[in-house]
Motif scaffolding. Structure first.
Motif, short mmCIF file in Angstrom:
data_model
loop_
_atom_site.label_atom_id
_atom_site.label_comp_id
_atom_site.label_asym_id
_atom_site.label_seq_id
_atom_site.Cartn_x
_atom_site.Cartn_y
_atom_site.Cartn_z
N GLN A 130 0.81 -1.22 0.00
CA GLN A 130 0.00 0.00 0.00
C GLN A 130 0.84 1.28 0.00
O GLN A 130 0.30 2.37 0.10
N GLN A 131 2.16 1.12 -0.14
CA GLN A 131 3.02 2.30 -0.21
C GLN A 131 2.76 3.07 -1.51
O GLN A 131 2.57 2.48 -2.56
N GLY A 132 2.79 4.39 -1.42
CA GLY A 132 2.43 5.22 -2.57
C GLY A 132 3.63 5.80 -3.29
O GLY A 132 3.91 7.00 -3.16
N PHE A 133 4.33 4.96 -4.05
CA PHE A 133 5.48 5.45 -4.80
C PHE A 133 5.13 5.57 -6.29
O PHE A 133 5.74 4.95 -7.14
N GLY A 134 4.12 6.38 -6.57
CA GLY A 134 3.76 6.65 -7.96
C GLY A 134 4.52 7.85 -8.49
O GLY A 134 5.36 8.46 -7.81
N TRP A 135 4.21 8.24 -9.74
CA TRP A 135 4.92 9.34 -10.37
C TRP A 135 4.26 10.70 -10.15
O TRP A 135 4.83 11.73 -10.47
N ALA A 136 3.06 10.72 -9.59
CA ALA A 136 2.34 11.99 -9.48
C ALA A 136 3.09 12.97 -8.59
O ALA A 136 3.22 14.16 -8.92
N ASP A 137 3.61 12.51 -7.46
CA ASP A 137 4.31 13.41 -6.55
C ASP A 137 5.62 13.89 -7.15
O ASP A 137 5.98 15.07 -7.03
N ALA A 138 6.35 12.98 -7.80
CA ALA A 138 7.60 13.38 -8.45
C ALA A 138 7.33 14.42 -9.53
O ALA A 138 8.08 15.41 -9.65
N ALA A 139 6.29 14.22 -10.32
CA ALA A 139 5.95 15.18 -11.37
C ALA A 139 5.65 16.55 -10.78
O ALA A 139 6.05 17.60 -11.33
N ARG A 140 4.96 16.58 -9.65
CA ARG A 140 4.66 17.86 -8.98
C ARG A 140 5.95 18.56 -8.56
O ARG A 140 6.09 19.78 -8.72
N GLN A 141 6.92 17.79 -8.03
CA GLN A 141 8.18 18.40 -7.59
C GLN A 141 9.00 18.90 -8.79
O GLN A 141 9.61 19.98 -8.71
N TYR A 142 9.02 18.14 -9.88
CA TYR A 142 9.72 18.64 -11.07
C TYR A 142 9.04 19.89 -11.62
O TYR A 142 9.71 20.84 -12.05
N GLU A 143 7.73 19.89 -11.60
CA GLU A 143 7.00 21.07 -12.07
C GLU A 143 7.42 22.31 -11.28
O GLU A 143 7.61 23.40 -11.86
N SER A 144 7.58 22.17 -9.98
CA SER A 144 7.99 23.29 -9.14
C SER A 144 9.35 23.84 -9.58
O SER A 144 9.55 25.06 -9.65
N LEU A 145 10.28 22.93 -9.91
CA LEU A 145 11.59 23.37 -10.39
C LEU A 145 11.49 24.05 -11.74
O LEU A 145 12.13 25.09 -11.99
#
Length: 488
Positions: free
Chosen positions: A467-482
């Motif tokens: 049930q761990q949430g290691f999807g790409w949505a959070d990473a994409a949000r962090q790259y978007e911020s950069l």
């Protein structure tokens, strides 16, 4: 925002490691956030074969050195349907149409003109930021690993020459140990201004350094886990670049890779003999029995399988696994491995499997379909790395209920929580050990075996792992911020 991802490989068309998985998964995740993403790739045979509806953007006339040996060179644009992304591909047969791998020949000897082959990749990326395609230009260049390390360098040179900001640049380190270093005399072939040579440029201990250039000239730097971002600023894992990285600490972020749910999901994975999820694990038991039969292991549902999917190198700790194998089998494990790498290590694993075929199974090479079946059918996955920027196989293990046994380093430390008496009911998702030794690895597998003998506790930890949430949505949000900080 228009973003150009610059990389050398992309899943599922061409893959030598985790870089390809990232290159394939990040563009759709960014597109889901409303961004217009294209990729730029060298024209390797597998990439050209997957390019649909290709049109010629233009012929390429790079600086004299970069054109030497390339023959005809042109930029194509089309769609990589298998990767679900729009792409520019450099069609330069003299550089990329070769019978070996993307970086080395069939004898694992690096191509002598790699500085030109991947220098051209960086040059084209910067030219796209200057309007090479009159219909599309990026606001951000996102360059991945040493192969694309000169993209921020060529971009910086163009911006200085034109006295204007053309695009922002982000450079991601996937593995600092692979730096793309070449003899100093090759700098003259790249067509860069003379001032880009030196400590404040692409020179690295007297050599031409592609990784060094990207780290020095990109607007923002990232690597693939928060812990690795800290580790590479220290001498032990800084590979000679820790001083530079410390000076750029304010620009450096650690962003965890994710798992592409469209590719790695046990509930929908068409490559498995049976699917399963956290609510119904009957399919995992079927996967295990099928795996034992396929590999010639003793078919025993109560005997746990420890697996490995990896390059066979000392960086990955595989020599520790060889030392630990007799003890691992004595603990009651079966062992199954898929991988390739150092020839002596391949031979040693083959010999171990030949000596104990009912307990040890080894496949040399890489097979994406079998990798899925192996992870799904196993009970634990071993990742005893000396260093590990992020790691993906432990994430696949979590997703498929195959508990990771990992060393506390890099992304492994960021993604796996150790199982102790006081963590079983709270945060535990695997087994974590500290020391880089076969003894420590065996102690960790003994703890995993003890947990497996307690079915209720094993089920608790496995359920939490899945049930761990290691999807790409959070990473994409962090790259978007950069991207928003540096965009052109």
């Amino acid at each position: 925002m228009r973003v150009l991802q610059v990389c050398a490989e992309i899943f599922p068309l061409l893959k030598t490691g985790g870089l390809a998985d990232v290159a394939g998964a990040l563009p759709p995740a960014l597109r889901a956030r409303g961004h217009e993403v294209r990729v730029l790739l060298p024209g390797f045979d597998a990439i050209l074969a997957g390019l649909e509806d290709a049109v010629i953007v233009c012929d390429l006339y790079p600086p004299a050195g970069l054109s030497w040996g390339a023959g005809r060179a042109r930029l194509l644009y089309g769609r990589l349907q298998a990767a679900d992304v729009e792409a520019y591909v450099i069609d330069a047969p003299g550089f990329y149409a070769r019978p070996g791998g993307p970086y080395a020949d069939a004898h694992q000897q690096a191509y002598g003109d790699n500085h030109l082959r991947f220098g051209l990749l960086g040059w084209v990326a910067a030219e796209l930021a200057q309007g090479m395609d009159p219909y599309w230009s990026p606001a951000v260049l996102h360059a991945h690993d040493w192969h694309a390390g000169l993209a921020p360098v060529y971009l910086r040179a163009a911006q200085q020459a034109r006295h204007q900001h053309l695009a922002g640049s982000v450079f991601t380190v996937h593995n600092l140990a692979y730096q793309g270093c070449f003899a100093a005399n090759h700098f003259a072939e790249l067509g860069l201004p003379a001032q880009f040579w030196g400590v404040e440029g692409v020179e690295f201990h007297g050599q031409l350094g592609f990784m060094k250039g990207g780290l020095y000239h990109a607007d923002r730097l990232t690597t693939v886990s928060p812990t690795y971002a800290d580790e590479i600023q220290r001498p032990e894992q800084g590979c000679g670049l820790d001083g530079l990285l410390r000076t750029r600490a304010a620009d450096l972020s650690g962003i965890l890779n994710g798992v592409d749910d469209a590719v790695w999901n046990p509930a929908t994975d068409a490559l498995l003999p049976a699917t399963f999820d956290v609510a119904d694990l009957s399919g995992k038991a079927l996967c295990k029995a099928d795996l034992q039969r396929e590999l010639g292991l003793a078919v025993d549902p109560d005997r746990p399988i420890a697996c490995i999917v990896s390059r066979l190198t000392e960086q990955k700790g595989l020599h520790l696994v060889l030392q630990a194998l007799p003890g691992l089998v004595a603990q009651g494990w079966q062992f199954a491995m898929l991988g390739s790498g150092d020839a002596w290590m391949e031979a040693a694993f083959r010999d171990a499997a030949h000596a104990q075929p009912a307990a040890i199974a080894v496949r040399i090479g890489y097979d994406e379909r079998f990798a899925h079946r192996l992870i799904a059918g196993s009970d634990a996955i071993l990742v005893p790395s000396r260093f590990e920027p992020c790691g993906l196989t432990q994430l696949y293990g979590l997703k498929y209920g195959t508990l990771p046994v990992v060393r506390r380093v890099g992304g492994l430390a960021d993604t796996v929580a150790d199982t102790q008496l006081d963590t079983i009911d709270t945060v535990a998702t695997g087994i974590v050990f500290e020391e880089f030794s076969a003894t420590a690895l065996l102690a960790a597998t003994a703890r995993a075996k003890a947990l497996h003998r307690r079915p209720a506790d094993w089920a608790t930890v496995r359920s939490r792992a899945m049930q761990q949430g290691f999807g790409w949505a959070d990473a994409a949000r962090q790259y978007e911020s950069l991207y928003l900080q540096v965009q052109g």
